[in-house]
Design an enzyme around this catalytic site. Structure first.
Site, PDB file in Angstrom:
ATOM      1  NE  ARG A  11      -5.848  -7.245  -3.724  1.00  0.00           N
ATOM      2  CZ  ARG A  11      -4.814  -8.033  -3.617  1.00  0.00           C
ATOM      3  NH1 ARG A  11      -4.777  -9.134  -4.336  1.00  0.00           N
ATOM      4  NH2 ARG A  11      -3.586  -7.520  -3.173  1.00  0.00           N
ATOM      5  CB  CYS A  17      -4.400   3.670  -5.666  1.00  0.00           C
ATOM      6  SG  CYS A  17      -3.536   2.091  -5.383  1.00  0.00           S
ATOM      7  CB  CYS A  36      -0.945   0.123   1.458  1.00  0.00           C
ATOM      8  SG  CYS A  36      -1.904   1.539   1.519  1.00  0.00           S
TER       9      CYS A  36
HETATM   10  N1  LIG Z   1      -6.447  -2.212  -2.448  1.00  0.00           N
HETATM   11  C1  LIG Z   1      -4.772  -2.470  -2.461  1.00  0.00           C
HETATM   12  C2  LIG Z   1      -4.007  -2.217  -1.298  1.00  0.00           C
HETATM   13  C3  LIG Z   1      -4.003  -0.712  -1.031  1.00  0.00           C
HETATM   14  C4  LIG Z   1      -3.641  -0.012  -1.995  1.00  0.00           C
HETATM   15  C5  LIG Z   1      -3.285   1.422  -1.448  1.00  0.00           C
HETATM   16  N2  LIG Z   1      -4.620   2.243  -1.161  1.00  0.00           N
HETATM   17  C6  LIG Z   1      -2.009   2.198  -2.157  1.00  0.00           C
HETATM   18  O1  LIG Z   1      -1.865   3.520  -1.864  1.00  0.00           O
HETATM   19  O2  LIG Z   1      -1.260   1.818  -2.676  1.00  0.00           O
HETATM   20  C7  LIG Z   1      -4.701  -4.371  -2.808  1.00  0.00           C
HETATM   21  O3  LIG Z   1      -5.552  -4.904  -2.257  1.00  0.00           O
HETATM   22  O4  LIG Z   1      -3.558  -4.328  -3.364  1.00  0.00           O
END
Ligand SMILES: N[C@@H](CCC[C@H](N)C(=O)O)C(=O)O
Length: 249
Positions: free
Chosen positions: A187, A195, A71
């Site tokens: 996800r 993200c 993350c």
């Molecule tokens: N939803 C992602 C994990 C989180 C990603 C994030 N918020 C970021 O900033 O990279 C996953 O399930 O891989």
């Protein structure tokens, strides 16, 4: 009744509950992440310090309680909270070198590993899709006009496509002169204003395809990240803030 101390943080509006200690169980994580019943966040982050405090073991959990291997925004939020000049985050898939200077977290997220998914028949096809791993999995397509793409409608279909048994983060990107416009369906958390790993995966993909050769500003609804692809890995620099601290039952 026992309480758990937490920190609430955000990075480009991607928001996190950070807890020092071992991960809690699935139901507790879902409760903490719930925006009406709990504190509310996109990811819950657990960390433990090494004895010399320069290495942190970190685990990330999406709002639905599933574990994510990486993350980007959450890592910057944790580095900002710790405010130590140089640390390593030991995540499930990578060791990340982190610098904290002048109130800004800068992290080497490692390399983008690209896989070919073009042969796949995907619903709501918008062009060529690419699989990109930056510690966690991403599905990315470059499009002509990002405004025309409804990521909230398309995201869940692709996130849960049978091609991806572990599910996948879904992004569309539009390349401009010195900027990449990006929208991501995460996800396990849904649409988020930004993200970090998607920003790194998209920049790494553009670099591997020879579409860019230098740093790019990656613009998402929540703000901008500076992402620099190098032979030694992809550097991500951007803001994060600590919003409040508290205790949860
Ligand atoms: N939803 C992602 C994990 C989180 C990603 C994030 N918020 C970021 O900033 O990279 C996953 O399930 O891989």
């Amino acid at each position: 009744m026992a309480t758990i101390s937490f920190i609430k943080a955000q990075a480009l509006s991607n928001d996190f509950v950070i807890i020092e200690g071992n991960p809690l169980g699935l139901e507790k994580i879902q409760h903490i992440a719930h925006r009406r019943l709990g504190i509310g966040c996109d990811q819950v982050i657990f960390f433990q310090r090494s004895q010399d405090k320069t290495v942190m073991d970190v685990q990330f959990f999406n709002a639905d309680g599933t574990e994510a291997e990486a993350c980007g925004n959450g890592s910057r939020a944790l580095v900002t909270f710790l405010a130590l000049p140089k640390i390593t985050l030991r995540t499930k898939t990578r060791h990340l070198n982190c610098i904290y200077s002048n109130g800004m977290a800068v992290i080497n997220m490692g390399h983008a590993l690209i896989s070919d998914v073009e042969a796949l028949i995907l619903s709501n096809q918008v062009g060529a899709w690419n699989g990109v791993d930056v510690g966690n999995p991403h599905l990315i397509a470059f499009v002509e006009d990002i405004e025309r793409i409804d990521i909230v409608a398309m995201g869940p279909l692709l996130e849960n496509h049978p091609t991806f048994p572990k599910r996948v983060n879904v992004s569309v990107a539009q390349l401009q002169a010195e900027r990449i416009l990006l929208k991501t369906w995460e996800r396990g958390s849904g649409y988020t204003g930004a993200c970090g790993t998607a920003a790194c995966a998209t920049t790494g993909l553009a670099y591997a395809k020879g579409l860019i050769s230098d740093s790019m500003l990656v613009s998402q609804q929540g703000g901008d990240l500076l992402v620099t692809p190098t032979e030694q890995g992809i550097w991500m620099a951007g803001p994060a803030t600590i919003v409040f601290k508290g205790e949860v039952f």
